[in-house]
Design an enzyme around this catalytic site. Structure first.
Site, PDB file in Angstrom:
ATOM      1  N   ARG A  24       0.848  -1.195   0.000  1.00 23.54           N
ATOM      2  CA  ARG A  24       0.000   0.000   0.000  1.00 23.54           C
ATOM      3  C   ARG A  24       0.878   1.238   0.000  1.00 23.54           C
ATOM      4  NH1 ARG A  24      -4.544  -1.944   4.422  1.00 23.54           N
ATOM      5  NH2 ARG A  24      -5.106  -3.793   3.237  1.00 23.54           N
ATOM      6  N   SER A 116      -7.703  -0.877   0.951  1.00 27.63           N
ATOM      7  CA  SER A 116      -8.649  -1.139   2.036  1.00 27.63           C
ATOM      8  C   SER A 116      -9.332   0.120   2.571  1.00 27.63           C
ATOM      9  CB  SER A 116      -7.923  -1.888   3.149  1.00 27.63           C
ATOM     10  OG  SER A 116      -8.830  -2.259   4.131  1.00 27.63           O
ATOM     11  N   HIS A 117      -9.036   0.463   3.814  1.00 27.24           N
ATOM     12  CA  HIS A 117      -9.711   1.573   4.483  1.00 27.24           C
ATOM     13  C   HIS A 117      -8.977   2.894   4.278  1.00 27.24           C
ATOM     14  CE1 HIS A 117      -6.693  -0.329   6.929  1.00 27.24           C
ATOM     15  NE2 HIS A 117      -6.524   0.820   7.541  1.00 27.24           N
ATOM     16  N   ASP A 285     -15.781  -0.851   4.986  1.00 29.39           N
ATOM     17  CA  ASP A 285     -14.625  -0.098   4.495  1.00 29.39           C
ATOM     18  C   ASP A 285     -14.570  -0.146   2.971  1.00 29.39           C
ATOM     19  OD1 ASP A 285     -13.801  -2.720   4.178  1.00 29.39           O
ATOM     20  OD2 ASP A 285     -11.734  -2.334   4.769  1.00 29.39           O
ATOM     21  N   ASP A 287     -12.950  -1.787   0.673  1.00 33.17           N
ATOM     22  CA  ASP A 287     -12.983  -3.067  -0.050  1.00 33.17           C
ATOM     23  C   ASP A 287     -13.947  -4.077   0.552  1.00 33.17           C
ATOM     24  OD1 ASP A 287     -11.260  -3.307   2.164  1.00 33.17           O
ATOM     25  OD2 ASP A 287     -10.198  -4.981   1.256  1.00 33.17           O
ATOM     26  N   ASP A 289     -14.285  -5.631   3.513  1.00 32.49           N
ATOM     27  CA  ASP A 289     -14.015  -6.730   4.449  1.00 32.49           C
ATOM     28  C   ASP A 289     -14.206  -6.316   5.908  1.00 32.49           C
ATOM     29  OD1 ASP A 289     -11.736  -5.182   4.436  1.00 32.49           O
ATOM     30  OD2 ASP A 289     -10.346  -6.817   3.977  1.00 32.49           O
ATOM     31  N   ARG A 290     -14.208  -4.993   6.174  1.00 36.36           N
ATOM     32  CA  ARG A 290     -14.419  -4.554   7.556  1.00 36.36           C
ATOM     33  C   ARG A 290     -15.873  -4.145   7.787  1.00 36.36           C
ATOM     34  NH1 ARG A 290      -9.343  -1.043   9.720  1.00 36.36           N
ATOM     35  NH2 ARG A 290      -7.704  -2.393   8.899  1.00 36.36           N
ATOM     36  N   THR A 354      -1.752  -9.982  14.490  1.00 33.33           N
ATOM     37  CA  THR A 354      -2.628  -9.170  13.654  1.00 33.33           C
ATOM     38  C   THR A 354      -2.440  -9.531  12.184  1.00 33.33           C
ATOM     39  OG1 THR A 354      -2.611  -7.356  15.208  1.00 33.33           O
ATOM     40  CG2 THR A 354      -3.051  -6.788  12.918  1.00 33.33           C
ATOM     41  N   GLU A 373     -11.110  -9.671  14.533  1.00 31.77           N
ATOM     42  CA  GLU A 373     -10.042  -8.783  14.969  1.00 31.77           C
ATOM     43  C   GLU A 373     -10.654  -7.478  15.458  1.00 31.77           C
ATOM     44  OE1 GLU A 373      -6.197  -9.126  12.578  1.00 31.77           O
ATOM     45  OE2 GLU A 373      -7.769  -9.164  11.067  1.00 31.77           O
ATOM     46  N   SER A 375      -9.752  -4.714  14.691  1.00 28.79           N
ATOM     47  CA  SER A 375      -9.713  -3.739  13.593  1.00 28.79           C
ATOM     48  C   SER A 375     -10.946  -3.859  12.697  1.00 28.79           C
ATOM     49  CB  SER A 375      -8.437  -3.906  12.784  1.00 28.79           C
ATOM     50  OG  SER A 375      -8.301  -5.251  12.335  1.00 28.79           O
ATOM     51  N   LYS A 386     -11.805 -11.692   5.927  1.00 27.36           N
ATOM     52  CA  LYS A 386     -12.879 -11.180   6.762  1.00 27.36           C
ATOM     53  C   LYS A 386     -13.963 -10.636   5.837  1.00 27.36           C
ATOM     54  CE  LYS A 386     -10.331  -6.895   7.711  1.00 27.36           C
ATOM     55  NZ  LYS A 386      -8.952  -7.088   7.284  1.00 27.36           N
TER      56      LYS A 386
END
Ligand code: G16
Length: 559
Positions: A24, A116-117, A285, A287, A289-290, A354, A373, A375, A386
């Site tokens: 990233r 991601s986020h 988020d 993508d 997954d969160r 993590t 998690e 997060s 996730k």
């Protein structure tokens, strides 16, 4: 169409080391000539003998530079002997959907284009992540190999004349260097939606959302990839009104926002929930997954509690009735609420570093059903990532089954198991030097045997150190050892302070400070987490000298 590939000379770029989950960086870094190409070539080369004739999935969260990157991947995959690519329409696939598609079609892996986020757009971040054939993020062995290759790359292979229209569902066949190469553009939501239907009782959830006392919900995709998934699955299939889908148009810059579902960056959801018109709210988020789950009046469920509540209510989800419940797991900084459920149910519980990649082996070995998690990640062995929408459907299944409010379910849980009060402080974009110094000093401190037994106090609270280390994990399946995964200070009453540096940022350092304290006194269960944890927060700041070393008086985000 018959095409020929070519080789392009290149030089290594520094720092192509994947972090917690992929490479990233600021998008401008990826836009430099050859930067993206180098990383893709090394990723493909890391497949070794499996590369020739392989099938890979490609998709991303729709962020800026995603389309260009998909184009580069198509041209390079063709030149490197990949035989087939399955690509989400317009290059769009959520991270859970990529995992689902890899597993459903038994492909050799996939490439996910996401940071991601992290914010997107011309000045935001971009990212590239490789997932292996089990559908999960590449383990360290693979990412280390990619990094090693990136240090000595001299050329990459590309078929520059190959272009594919990704806007229509279609299959395109080419002959490249005499080999057959196929690109299949697939529906971004279809396969994932099919999987959700196998896992959950859609009839029961539909009744909850549309029946006589319909639950009013609001789902905020923060302009990330989840928009089409929410509209198709929650609105079209499960009958929620279109107004339930908020910020559900995927935008390359996420509308200028920060697509991170926490109390700070998903403030719009929090404010909406505070009005009291909705019984359930969630955000995702970039993508997908969160997830963050809120009850009426913005009642916040920590991800650690969300995991524990799902763990205690597995019978509400048909999938687990079929598979049975194997073990549970959480990442080390995640509060130990799920451990109490595992103990009560006589199930195995694992504590891993993590990173979702650490759950994969346990799932593949049939020892893990549900994990999460702090997060904002929750998921199960239905895929190897996730899964934000899965978590929402899990909660809706529990609500449909128990016919209680979100808050009522959580309070009942605390009454039964006690409450792990938890908070995380993030100090974002701190200079790397002081952050590293702080971590080095903490490492020395926990390495000193005389630290155990020391007492720390704030107000009338006294905490005595029972265990202190830099977390190390031995994978029970393959025996691999992962060291230095975070400073852990555990006190005699079980309370914990954890420090680690984020592995997902793109500039400077982000210090994360995690505080977990157990409360079983029924009279105190409903207290305010920040108030309850004040003494431990102060002690953590004293021990780490965070304020003195970084000059930061306050965190940027408190969860
Ligand atoms: C990634 C991983 C997660 C991990 C998180 C930690 O999340 O997939 O398993 O918990 O990073 O982030 P950090 O290192 O910043 O604390 P995501 O959603 O960014 O892919």
């Amino acid at each position: 169409m018959t095409l020929t590939s070519s080789e392009v000379e290149t030089k290594p770029f520094e720092g192509q080391k994947p972090g917690t989950s992929g490479l990233r960086k600021n998008v401008k870094v990826f836009q430099q000539g050859n930067y993206t190409e180098n990383f893709i070539q090394c990723t493909l080369d890391a497949l070794g003998e499996k590369l020739a004739g392989s099938t890979l999935v490609v998709g991303g969260d729709g962020r800026f530079f995603g389309k260009e990157a998909v184009g580069i991947i198509v041209q390079m995959a063709a030149a490197n002997g990949v035989s087939k690519l399955l690509i989400g329409q317009n290059g769009i696939l959520s991270t859970p959907a990529v995992s689902c598609v890899i597993r459903k079609y038994g492909t050799d892996g996939g490439i996910i284009l996401t940071a991601s986020h992290n914010p997107g757009g011309p000045n935001g971040d971009f990212g590239i992540k490789f997932n292996i054939a089990n559908g999960g993020p590449a383990p360290s062995g693979v990412t280390d190999k990619i990094f090693e290759l990136s240090k000595s790359i001299t050329k990459y292979k590309i078929c520059k004349d190959l272009n594919v229209d990704l806007s229509k569902l279609d299959t395109h066949d080419f002959t490249v260097d005499g080999r057959k190469f196929t690109v299949q553009v697939i529906d971004s939501v279809e396969d994932y939606c099919g999987l959700m239907k196998e896992i959950f009782d859609f009839g029961a959830i539909k009744e909850l959302l549309t029946g006589p006392s319909a639950l009013n919900i609001t789902l905020n995709a923060l302009h990330g990839v989840m928009g089409p998934y929410v509209k198709r699955i929650v609105c079209q299939e499960l009958g929620a009104p279109e107004t339930s889908a908020v910020n559900c148009v995927t935008l390359p810059d996420f509308g200028g926002g920060h697509p991170d579902p926490n109390l700070t960056y998903a403030a719009e959801l929090v404010d909406e929930m505070k009005k009291g018109n909705h019984g359930f709210g969630a955000a995702f988020d970039g993508d997908g997954d969160r997830n963050m789950i809120l009850g009426k009046n913005a009642f916040f469920i920590t991800p650690s509690d969300s995991l524990a509540v799902i763990a205690a209510n597995m019978e509400c989800i048909p999938y687990f009735k079929k598979t049975g419940v194997r073990g549970y797991a959480r990442s080390m900084p995640t509060a130990g609420a799920v451990d109490r459920v595992a103990k009560a149910l006589g199930k195995e519980i694992f504590e891993v570093p993590t990173g979702w990649k650490f759950f994969g082996n346990l799932m593949d070995a049939g020892r893990l059903s549900l994990c999460g998690e702090e997060s904002f990640g929750t998921g199960s062995d239905h895929i190897r990532e996730k899964d934000g929408l899965w978590a929402v459907l899990a909660w809706l299944s529990i609500l449909a089954n128990r016919k209680q409010s979100v808050e009522g379910i959580v309070q009942d849980h605390w009454k039964k198991f006690g409450r792990n009060v938890f908070t995380r402080y993030d100090y974002e974009e701190v200079d790397s030097a002081p952050a590293d110094k702080m971590m080095a000093k903490l490492n020395d401190l926990v390495g000193d045997p005389s630290f155990v037994g020391k007492s720390f106090s704030h107000g009338d609270k006294v905490y005595k150190v029972a265990l202190a280390d830099n977390f190390e994990y031995t994978d029970p399946i393959d025996g691999s050892v992962t060291k230095k995964q975070g400073i852990r200070i555990v006190f005699e009453d079980g309370s914990r302070i954890v420090f680690r540096l984020s592995g997902t940022g793109s500039s400077g350092a982000t210090i994360r400070m995690y505080i977990d304290s157990y409360e079983s006194d029924q009279a105190k269960l409903n207290g305010d987490a920040q108030e309850m944890l004040k003494p431990l927060v102060e002690i953590a700041l004293q021990i780490s000298q965070l304020r003195e070393l970084t000059g930061r008086e306050k965190p940027t985000v408190i969860t």
